[in-house]
Design a protein around this motif. Structure first.
Motif, mmCIF file in Angstrom:
data_model
loop_
_atom_site.group_PDB
_atom_site.id
_atom_site.type_symbol
_atom_site.label_atom_id
_atom_site.label_comp_id
_atom_site.label_asym_id
_atom_site.label_seq_id
_atom_site.Cartn_x
_atom_site.Cartn_y
_atom_site.Cartn_z
ATOM 1 N N LYS A 98 -8.899 -4.450 -5.932
ATOM 2 C CA LYS A 98 -8.025 -4.724 -4.787
ATOM 3 C C LYS A 98 -6.564 -4.431 -5.127
ATOM 4 O O LYS A 98 -5.833 -3.866 -4.314
ATOM 5 C CB LYS A 98 -8.194 -6.174 -4.338
ATOM 6 N N VAL A 99 -6.148 -4.801 -6.319
ATOM 7 C CA VAL A 99 -4.779 -4.505 -6.756
ATOM 8 C C VAL A 99 -4.556 -2.995 -6.801
ATOM 9 O O VAL A 99 -3.531 -2.484 -6.322
ATOM 10 C CB VAL A 99 -4.495 -5.150 -8.130
ATOM 11 N N ASP A 100 -5.524 -2.264 -7.354
ATOM 12 C CA ASP A 100 -5.406 -0.810 -7.422
ATOM 13 C C ASP A 100 -5.349 -0.188 -6.033
ATOM 14 O O ASP A 100 -4.608 0.773 -5.801
ATOM 15 C CB ASP A 100 -6.569 -0.217 -8.216
ATOM 16 N N LEU A 101 -6.122 -0.732 -5.100
ATOM 17 C CA LEU A 101 -6.129 -0.229 -3.727
ATOM 18 C C LEU A 101 -4.765 -0.425 -3.069
ATOM 19 O O LEU A 101 -4.218 0.494 -2.439
ATOM 20 C CB LEU A 101 -7.218 -0.931 -2.905
ATOM 21 N N VAL A 102 -4.186 -1.588 -3.248
ATOM 22 C CA VAL A 102 -2.860 -1.857 -2.671
ATOM 23 C C VAL A 102 -1.819 -0.934 -3.290
ATOM 24 O O VAL A 102 -0.961 -0.386 -2.590
ATOM 25 C CB VAL A 102 -2.484 -3.346 -2.866
ATOM 26 N N ARG A 103 -1.899 -0.732 -4.599
ATOM 27 C CA ARG A 103 -0.946 0.170 -5.262
ATOM 28 C C ARG A 103 -1.084 1.592 -4.749
ATOM 29 O O ARG A 103 -0.091 2.280 -4.508
ATOM 30 C CB ARG A 103 -1.163 0.141 -6.773
ATOM 31 N N SER A 104 -2.325 2.067 -4.582
ATOM 32 C CA SER A 104 -2.525 3.442 -4.126
ATOM 33 C C SER A 104 -2.053 3.605 -2.688
ATOM 34 O O SER A 104 -1.488 4.640 -2.328
ATOM 35 C CB SER A 104 -3.986 3.856 -4.265
ATOM 36 N N ARG A 105 -2.250 2.592 -1.841
ATOM 37 C CA ARG A 105 -1.746 2.682 -0.460
ATOM 38 C C ARG A 105 -0.233 2.761 -0.446
ATOM 39 O O ARG A 105 0.352 3.497 0.353
ATOM 40 C CB ARG A 105 -2.215 1.470 0.348
ATOM 41 N N GLY A 106 0.395 2.011 -1.308
ATOM 42 C CA GLY A 106 1.856 2.075 -1.400
ATOM 43 C C GLY A 106 2.339 3.448 -1.834
ATOM 44 O O GLY A 106 3.296 3.988 -1.277
ATOM 45 N N ARG A 107 1.650 4.038 -2.814
ATOM 46 C CA ARG A 107 2.025 5.380 -3.269
ATOM 47 C C ARG A 107 1.787 6.403 -2.168
ATOM 48 O O ARG A 107 2.577 7.328 -1.980
ATOM 49 C CB ARG A 107 1.237 5.754 -4.523
ATOM 50 N N ASP A 108 0.687 6.240 -1.389
ATOM 51 C CA ASP A 108 0.409 7.153 -0.280
ATOM 52 C C ASP A 108 1.491 7.056 0.787
ATOM 53 O O ASP A 108 1.941 8.070 1.326
ATOM 54 C CB ASP A 108 -0.961 6.848 0.338
ATOM 55 N N ALA A 109 1.919 5.846 1.099
ATOM 56 C CA ALA A 109 2.962 5.661 2.112
ATOM 57 C C ALA A 109 4.271 6.304 1.670
ATOM 58 O O ALA A 109 4.970 6.934 2.474
ATOM 59 C CB ALA A 109 3.160 4.173 2.386
#
Length: 126
Positions: A98-109
């Motif tokens: 879940k932490v990795d998912l949130v980080r990747s969404r932030g990088r995508d944004a």
């Protein structure tokens, strides 16, 4: 031994001793459960550090002083290792995902925002 050689040896020892501790500290900050390479490199560099200090100590002084000098980096590393393991917060694999998912969404944004800015800049130039 000249003053310059003493400074060089002190700097070399500090780097060989500090780098393993810095690598492991960085590994624990990021993801203690998944960062094996910095930990392995830290222990490997510690072995190199101990060997360098021991060889230098044997060449420059007596055996007991060389051994004591070689043991000091090990004690420092073990102390920092105990402190980090005491302060470490272990999380489950699901929580890490879940932490990795949130980080990747932030990088995508961020990447999308930069692409939009580039398109706007290119449009204003043309």
């Amino acid at each position: 031994m000249t003053a310059r050689a003493k400074i060089f040896n002190a700097g070399q020892t500090a780097i060989l001793w500090g780098l393993p501790i810095a690598l492991i500290t960085r590994a624990h900050r990021r993801s203690a459960s998944q960062s094996r390479t910095p930990i392995v490199l830290g222990w490997l560099l510690l072995a190199v550090s101990v060997a360098a200090v021991l060889v230098h100590g044997l060449a420059a002084t007596t055996v007991p002083i060389a051994v004591i000098g070689a043991v000091i980096p090990v004690l420092g590393k073990l102390t920092s290792q105990m402190a980090m393991s005491t302060a470490a917060v272990r999380i489950s694999d699901d929580a890490q995902r879940k932490v990795d998912l949130v980080r990747s969404r932030g990088r995508d944004a961020i990447a999308v925002a930069r692409a939009i800015d580039e398109v706007k800049a290119a449009a204003s130039v043309a």
